[in-house]
Design an enzyme around this catalytic site. Structure first.
Site, PDB file in Angstrom:
ATOM      1  N   LYS A   1       0.841  -1.190   0.000  1.00 56.71           N
ATOM      2  CA  LYS A   1       0.000   0.000   0.000  1.00 56.71           C
ATOM      3  C   LYS A   1       0.886   1.253   0.000  1.00 56.71           C
ATOM      4  O   LYS A   1       2.043   1.160   0.413  1.00 56.71           O
ATOM      5  CB  LYS A   1      -0.915  -0.007   1.229  1.00 56.71           C
ATOM      6  CG  LYS A   1      -0.131  -0.002   2.559  1.00 56.71           C
ATOM      7  CD  LYS A   1      -0.715   0.879   3.585  1.00 56.71           C
ATOM      8  CE  LYS A   1       0.336   1.343   4.538  1.00 56.71           C
ATOM      9  NZ  LYS A   1       0.003   2.142   5.615  1.00 56.71           N
TER      10      LYS A   1
ATOM     11  N   GLU B   1      -0.413   4.565  18.288  1.00 58.10           N
ATOM     12  CA  GLU B   1       0.963   4.113  18.536  1.00 58.10           C
ATOM     13  C   GLU B   1       1.810   5.200  19.170  1.00 58.10           C
ATOM     14  O   GLU B   1       1.532   6.387  19.009  1.00 58.10           O
ATOM     15  CB  GLU B   1       1.610   3.580  17.250  1.00 58.10           C
ATOM     16  CG  GLU B   1       1.473   4.482  16.054  1.00 58.10           C
ATOM     17  CD  GLU B   1       1.897   3.816  14.747  1.00 58.10           C
ATOM     18  OE1 GLU B   1       2.247   2.628  14.734  1.00 58.10           O
ATOM     19  OE2 GLU B   1       1.887   4.513  13.728  1.00 58.10           O
TER      20      GLU B   1
ATOM     21  N   ASP C   1      -2.849   6.686   5.664  1.00 57.71           N
ATOM     22  CA  ASP C   1      -1.833   5.691   6.030  1.00 57.71           C
ATOM     23  C   ASP C   1      -2.429   4.506   6.781  1.00 57.71           C
ATOM     24  O   ASP C   1      -2.031   3.363   6.565  1.00 57.71           O
ATOM     25  CB  ASP C   1      -0.751   6.357   6.899  1.00 57.71           C
ATOM     26  CG  ASP C   1       0.395   5.402   7.208  1.00 57.71           C
ATOM     27  OD1 ASP C   1       0.863   4.740   6.269  1.00 57.71           O
ATOM     28  OD2 ASP C   1       0.796   5.304   8.383  1.00 57.71           O
TER      29      ASP C   1
ATOM     30  N   HIS D   1      -5.536  -0.249   6.421  1.00 55.59           N
ATOM     31  CA  HIS D   1      -5.575  -1.311   7.438  1.00 55.59           C
ATOM     32  C   HIS D   1      -6.899  -1.378   8.200  1.00 55.59           C
ATOM     33  O   HIS D   1      -7.490  -2.446   8.348  1.00 55.59           O
ATOM     34  CB  HIS D   1      -4.459  -1.099   8.463  1.00 55.59           C
ATOM     35  CG  HIS D   1      -3.089  -1.011   7.860  1.00 55.59           C
ATOM     36  ND1 HIS D   1      -2.638  -1.894   6.921  1.00 55.59           N
ATOM     37  CD2 HIS D   1      -2.069  -0.151   8.090  1.00 55.59           C
ATOM     38  CE1 HIS D   1      -1.391  -1.576   6.587  1.00 55.59           C
ATOM     39  NE2 HIS D   1      -1.031  -0.521   7.279  1.00 55.59           N
TER      40      HIS D   1
END
Ligand code: NDP
Length: 458
Positions: free
Chosen positions: A133, A201, A220, A225
């Protein structure tokens, strides 16, 4: 396996250790896949002298040794080549005497060019393409990329990699919800109030401004995801676990997913999205600079490092249930989990109906864990209620998420790869939100690095 862009971060940090983990943790059929594997790293830079050490280091990191590791190490080599140069390709291909996997560990802008070059080359009969990706940067460019790729090999031999589908929590979600009557029979808007998919994160930019500052958290993490995690959480039961049926099921649920249009679900905003960027702060005792002062960042891009969006899945099972997706960088106490919030019971004999106590089913990503929080009796007083939870660690696999990716690619099994139409759907889902951000309809809030996000979001 020809790795293009082998001098880059992905190859060293994720792909090679993934191959090593398959050597360590794979079963007999995996070892069969690895038998005779020749890894050729390739790139424009001259990395020939250090390539063996790079592969060896990656294998050592995951404890891959023994005969299979030795054989792969012995057979690997590096070829200096420009992946956009047809003559360099002819040289690369002259050394191939079997099936070929081309792994694109390249910046996305280069992938389209390489696909154009490959169309005019005589590739081995069985050639597989593996791509990272982002797949395009909007629905049109993803469609155009798909059209170029299928001129090279058929769709079933194109692996659009999303390593989140190899995460324990995502795999456990699929396995658990369809194999437990308790869950299977309550898996709908009748019993479930909302679903949260969160992947925060501690990591900041990590020197990846070149890519991240034009992408941001929404593109992103959420567009790729977390939408895949939504798909495994919300899809209908596939007729089987083969690639065709599972991917049909994931595609069908994403086709009816769109930004939330119901009553507001976020504090202090009516819309289906929020965005923010970190300012200077401290994470784990380390000073983190303001995002806009990080090397390579252009503050004018207005890039968000924290994004939260609300989506609806417009079908009979899920109508009225918000799916909240969130991911942020430099978060102090990061959550990474899927939370399935059940509705409170309709009636309680103690007259406290609707006081908000309700079950929550949690799938944790790191560490991989399942937990059920619910209300139980058993307090000091008769009929006193208390919250309890039962939980268990998900079996830990020695095969990393990238090991799962490599297993699929070498084994010609695209079950956990993104199908071309799904890559396009995922852009279609987030486009209205990207457009509203582009128009400036949604403020770019701020949060100090090390906090949990902007105060106003609490
Ligand atoms: P890098 O930016 O490190 O680039 C990889 C390699 O591509 C470079 O080392 C360079 O090798 C080659 N390259 C760069 N520009 C060109 C060009 N114009 N023409 C030909 N080759 C070029 O990328 P990453 O390794 O970080 O990522 C690779 C892919 O994986 C990207 O699509 C990224 O989005 C994706 N990805 C990365 C993750 C990560 O954590 N790094 C995570 C998930 C996905 P050389 O100069 O030797 O040719």
């Amino acid at each position: 396996m020809l790795i293009l862009g082998a001098s880059g971060d992905l190859t060293k940090r994720l792909l090679l250790p993934g191959i090593g983990s398959l050597i360590v943790g794979g079963d007999a059929s995996d070892l069969e896949l690895l038998d005779g594997l020749r890894i050729v790293g390739s790139g424009r830079s001259d990395k020939g002298a250090e390539w063996q050490d790079t592969v060896h280091g990656a294998f050592t990191q995951v404890g891959a040794d023994g005969d299979v590791a030795e054989a792969v190490l012995h057979a690997t080599r590096y070829e200096q080549a420009d992946p956009t140069d047809a003559d360099d390709w002819k040289r690369l291909l002259s050394g191939v005497d079997g099936d070929l996997v081309v792994y694109f560990a390249l910046p996305p802008s280069v992938v389209v060019k390489v696909a154009g070059v490959l169309q005019d080359l005589d590739l081995p009969d069985h050639t597989v393409l593996a791509l990272e990706k982002p797949f395009g940067d909007d629905a049109d460019s993803a469609t155009a990329l798909n059209e170029e790729l299928v001129k090279v090999v058929p769709e079933e031999r194109i692996h659009r990699v999303d390593h989140f589908l190899g995460q324990r929590a995502a795999l456990a979600m699929l396995a658990t919800r369809f194999n437990n009557r308790l869950l299977e029979s309550s898996w709908s808007a009748d019993d479930i109030e909302r679903v949260e998919i969160v992947y925060d994160e501690k990591l900041g930019l990590e020197g990846r401004a070149g890519y991240y500052d034009t992408a941001g958290a929404l593109r992103d993490m959420l567009q790729s995801h977390l939408l895949q995690v939504l798909a495994v959480t919300a899809c209908e039961a596939p007729a089987g676990l083969d690639p065709e049926h599972l991917r049909d099921s994931l595609a069908a649920v994403l086709a009816v997913t769109k930004p939330w249009t119901g009553a507001p679900v976020f504090a202090n905003t009516d819309g289906p999205s929020r965005r923010a960027r970190y300012t200077a702060g401290e994470v784990d005792g380390e000073q983190v600079p303001d995002y806009s002062a990080e090397p390579g960042v252009d503050p004018a891009n207005g890039t968000e490092t924290l994004a939260q969006i609300a989506l609806e899945v417009d079908n009979a099972r899920w109508a009225g249930v918000p799916f909240l997706l969130r991911s942020g960088k430099s978060i102090g106490d990061p959550a990474n989990e899927i939370l399935v919030h059940y509705r409170p019971v309709r009636f309680r004999p103690d007259g406290q109906s609707g006081d908000g106590s309700a079950e929550v089913l949690r799938f944790g990503f790191k560490p991989p864990r399942i937990e059920l929080r619910f209300t139980s009796g058993g307090g000091d007083m008769p009929f006193e209620l208390e919250p309890v939870s039962i939980s268990g660690a998900l079996p830990k696999s020695p095969v990393t998420e990238y090991g799962e990716v490599v297993r699929g690619v070498l084994g010609d099994d695209p079950t956990l790869s993104i199908r071309g139409d799904v890559a396009v759907q995922c852009w279609r889902i987030v486009q209205p939100i990207l457009d509203s951000w582009q128009r400036g309809d949604v403020p770019l809030d701020e949060y100090p690095a090390g906090s949990e996000g902007p105060d106003a979001w609490s």
